[in-house]
Enzyme design. Structure first.
Site, PDB file in Angstrom:
ATOM      1  N   PRO A  23      26.391  59.138  49.358  1.00 17.84           N
ATOM      2  CA  PRO A  23      25.900  59.848  48.176  1.00 17.84           C
ATOM      3  C   PRO A  23      24.598  59.227  47.674  1.00 17.84           C
ATOM      4  CG  PRO A  23      27.759  58.430  47.625  1.00 17.84           C
ATOM      5  CD  PRO A  23      27.657  58.443  49.111  1.00 17.84           C
ATOM      6  N   THR A  25      21.726  59.943  44.569  1.00 14.59           N
ATOM      7  CA  THR A  25      21.075  60.609  43.442  1.00 14.59           C
ATOM      8  C   THR A  25      19.600  60.785  43.763  1.00 14.59           C
ATOM      9  OG1 THR A  25      22.631  59.718  41.848  1.00 14.59           O
ATOM     10  CG2 THR A  25      20.419  60.206  41.022  1.00 14.59           C
ATOM     11  N   GLN A  98      30.208  64.353  45.032  1.00 14.11           N
ATOM     12  CA  GLN A  98      30.589  63.092  44.391  1.00 14.11           C
ATOM     13  C   GLN A  98      30.628  63.285  42.873  1.00 14.11           C
ATOM     14  OE1 GLN A  98      28.151  59.507  43.805  1.00 14.11           O
ATOM     15  NE2 GLN A  98      29.781  58.353  44.819  1.00 14.11           N
ATOM     16  N   TYR A 179      29.925  52.451  37.259  1.00 13.39           N
ATOM     17  CA  TYR A 179      30.077  53.635  36.413  1.00 13.39           C
ATOM     18  C   TYR A 179      31.488  53.663  35.811  1.00 13.39           C
ATOM     19  CZ  TYR A 179      25.535  54.515  38.371  1.00 13.39           C
ATOM     20  OH  TYR A 179      24.218  54.368  38.723  1.00 13.39           O
ATOM     21  N   ARG A 226      35.350  56.396  46.035  1.00 13.66           N
ATOM     22  CA  ARG A 226      34.405  55.353  46.441  1.00 13.66           C
ATOM     23  C   ARG A 226      34.588  54.130  45.547  1.00 13.66           C
ATOM     24  NH1 ARG A 226      27.857  54.851  47.294  1.00 13.66           N
ATOM     25  NH2 ARG A 226      28.118  54.467  49.514  1.00 13.66           N
ATOM     26  N   GLY A 314      23.050  55.508  53.702  1.00 13.91           N
ATOM     27  CA  GLY A 314      22.315  56.067  52.588  1.00 13.91           C
ATOM     28  C   GLY A 314      20.846  56.204  52.947  1.00 13.91           C
TER      29      GLY A 314
HETATM   30  C1  LIG Z   1      18.041  56.798  46.203  1.00 15.07           C
HETATM   31  C2  LIG Z   1      19.462  56.310  46.135  1.00 15.07           C
HETATM   32  C3  LIG Z   1      20.363  56.951  45.301  1.00 15.07           C
HETATM   33  C4  LIG Z   1      21.703  56.553  45.265  1.00 15.07           C
HETATM   34  N1  LIG Z   1      22.600  57.265  44.493  1.00 15.07           N
HETATM   35  C5  LIG Z   1      23.928  57.009  44.607  1.00 15.07           C
HETATM   36  C6  LIG Z   1      24.890  57.878  43.986  1.00 15.07           C
HETATM   37  O1  LIG Z   1      24.575  58.883  43.338  1.00 15.07           O
HETATM   38  N2  LIG Z   1      26.200  57.552  44.152  1.00 15.07           N
HETATM   39  C7  LIG Z   1      26.605  56.455  44.873  1.00 15.07           C
HETATM   40  O2  LIG Z   1      27.810  56.218  45.002  1.00 15.07           O
HETATM   41  N3  LIG Z   1      25.711  55.645  45.484  1.00 15.07           N
HETATM   42  C8  LIG Z   1      24.402  55.900  45.392  1.00 15.07           C
HETATM   43  N4  LIG Z   1      23.496  55.127  46.076  1.00 15.07           N
HETATM   44  C9  LIG Z   1      23.983  54.041  46.941  1.00 15.07           C
HETATM   45  C10 LIG Z   1      24.109  54.518  48.391  1.00 15.07           C
HETATM   46  O3  LIG Z   1      25.131  55.495  48.536  1.00 15.07           O
HETATM   47  C11 LIG Z   1      24.411  53.343  49.348  1.00 15.07           C
HETATM   48  O4  LIG Z   1      25.592  52.725  48.947  1.00 15.07           O
HETATM   49  C12 LIG Z   1      23.278  52.310  49.353  1.00 15.07           C
HETATM   50  O5  LIG Z   1      22.022  52.933  49.538  1.00 15.07           O
HETATM   51  C13 LIG Z   1      23.470  51.262  50.475  1.00 15.07           C
HETATM   52  O6  LIG Z   1      23.590  51.897  51.737  1.00 15.07           O
HETATM   53  P1  LIG Z   1      22.352  51.990  52.774  1.00 15.07           P
HETATM   54  O7  LIG Z   1      21.982  50.583  53.146  1.00 15.07           O
HETATM   55  O8  LIG Z   1      22.893  52.757  53.925  1.00 15.07           O
HETATM   56  O9  LIG Z   1      21.224  52.672  52.068  1.00 15.07           O
HETATM   57  C14 LIG Z   1      22.136  55.477  46.080  1.00 15.07           C
HETATM   58  C15 LIG Z   1      21.206  54.813  46.879  1.00 15.07           C
HETATM   59  C16 LIG Z   1      19.895  55.214  46.929  1.00 15.07           C
HETATM   60  C17 LIG Z   1      18.933  54.522  47.864  1.00 15.07           C
END
Ligand SMILES: Cc1cc2nc3c(=O)[nH]c(=O)nc-3n(C[C@H](O)[C@H](O)[C@H](O)COP(=O)(O)O)c2cc1C
Length: 351
Positions: A23, A25, A98, A179, A226, A314
């Site tokens: 997920p 944002t 989500q 959150y 999550r 992500g």
């Molecule tokens: C731009 C951005 C927005 C994110 N928004 C959310 C969100 O809305 N909900 C959530 O659970 N995690 C959010 N995350 C966290 C990601 O889901 C993920 O846990 C995090 O980026 C680490 O994983 P990665 O190394 O694969 O990027 C966000 C991360 C980024 C970079």
């Protein structure tokens, strides 16, 4: 050894591979929390993921944490989500919404009202209050009364009903990253003395009731959660992490949820212990707390070998809608600059 390219059954869904879009944002919703045509294009292009988990979606206005995020609390939003889910399905994909209630991580300039939380304790730090205000000190939330906590539980279930009506294949409860749900789990944001605070049994109660109510509303096979065990985002402190999460997993396990989605925020030992306690799909997000390195194929295979069923990515998905194919062929990954993550518009979103 299981590979990321092997299929998996998740509830009623047949996933063609084990790559999950985490997920994210992106702060690109229109007015009143409505997703747009760009939202549909963005997700539809990522339909080769085994499963897409949408950006955090607020289940109520007071639950809105960031400006320009989409909601699922009225009929207009349900209608606006339908083209998004249908575009993903047309491209052969699957998408969960989500459900993200920000709790104390919010600002009156964003939601038009004071945020709520388990207790009247502000996080130490600043929150983003919109382009006109920038970052402002986090406000002191209004503590929910015991009766109101039940109302907030129902808010998750109502949003899940709307999500299914909007064509989502299921919902993920956002219990991670500081959150509302993690605020209840914590020992510093939750100073309650009623049944929703204090002991481990008290602090897990809100998460468990939200999961139960949501499973009752749309079917457990359509619900995931999550969690970020021990994660400290937004000034969270959790005492007794191993005991807290063991109790939480044991209470959630009988519900038959589709999956649990854990961030790597605790030691491997803690995560492996939780894996043992979990009866259905176990998704690992190796990136955890947005470290320096973006998740790659090798990391994914590592976690599959350690007992994960699915691996979520992500940031790798920001610039690589065809991530599964890139992993398969070993093609290089593009990155999207941080400036474009939340700034709105199609740049860094559709290009
Ligand atoms: C731009 C951005 C927005 C994110 N928004 C959310 C969100 O809305 N909900 C959530 O659970 N995690 C959010 N995350 C966290 C990601 O889901 C993920 O846990 C995090 O980026 C680490 O994983 P990665 O190394 O694969 O990027 C966000 C991360 C980024 C970079």
């Amino acid at each position: 050894m299981t590979s990321l390219f092997e299929g998996l059954r998740l509830g009623e869904l047949a996933l063609p591979n084990r790559v999950v879009m985490a997920p994210m944002t992106r702060a690109r919703a229109g007015t009143d929390g409505l997703p747009t045509a760009s939202t549909a294009t963005h997700y539809a292009r990522r339909a080769t993921a085994g499963l897409i988990v949408s950006e955090g979606v607020q289940p109520s206005l007071v639950g809105q944490s960031n400006p320009n995020t989409p909601g699922l609390y009225n009929d207009a939003q349900v209608t606006a989500w339908r083209p998004v889910t249908s575009a993903v399905h047309t491209n052969g994909g699957r998408i969960f919404a989500q459900i993200m209630h920000g709790g104390r991580v919010g600002h009156p300039e964003v939601a038009g009202q004071r945020p709520v939380g388990p207790s009247a304790v502000a996080l130490r730090g600043e929150v983003f209050a919109g382009a006109d205000f920038g970052r402002l000190p986090a406000p002191v939330p209004r503590a929910l009364s015991t009766k109101e906590v039940g109302g907030e539980v129902a808010v998750y279930a109502d949003a899940a009903r709307r999500a299914v009506s909007a064509g989502f294949d299921g919902v993920e409860l956002h219990g991670a990253n500081g959150y509302l749900i993690q605020q209840f789990l914590s020992s510093n944001a939750n100073l309650r003395t009623d049944a929703y605070g204090g002991s481990v049994a008290g602090r897990i109660r809100f998460a468990v009731e939200a999961a139960e109510a949501t499973a009752d509303a749309v079917g457990a096979e359509r619900v995931g959660i999550r969690l970020s065990p021990g994660g400290q985002v937004w000034d969270i402190v959790e005492d007794d992490v191993p005991d807290l999460y063991a109790a939480l997993f044991d209470a959630l396990a009988p519900l038959g949820l589709a999956y649990v989605h854990v961030l790597v925020t605790a030691s491997d030992d803690v995560l492996m212990e939780l894996r043992k306690r979990w009866p259905t799909a176990f998704i690992v997000n190796p990136g955890g707390q947005i470290g320096e390195t973006v998740g790659d194929l090798a990391q994914g295979e590592h976690w599959l070998s350690r007992g994960a069923d699915l691996v979520s990515y992500g940031r790798a998905y920001l610039g690589n809608p065809d991530l599964v194919e890139r992993f398969r062929t070993g093609a290089p990954l593009r990155t999207v600059e941080r400036d474009l993550w939340f700034q709105g518009g199609d740049s860094g979103y559709l290009d």
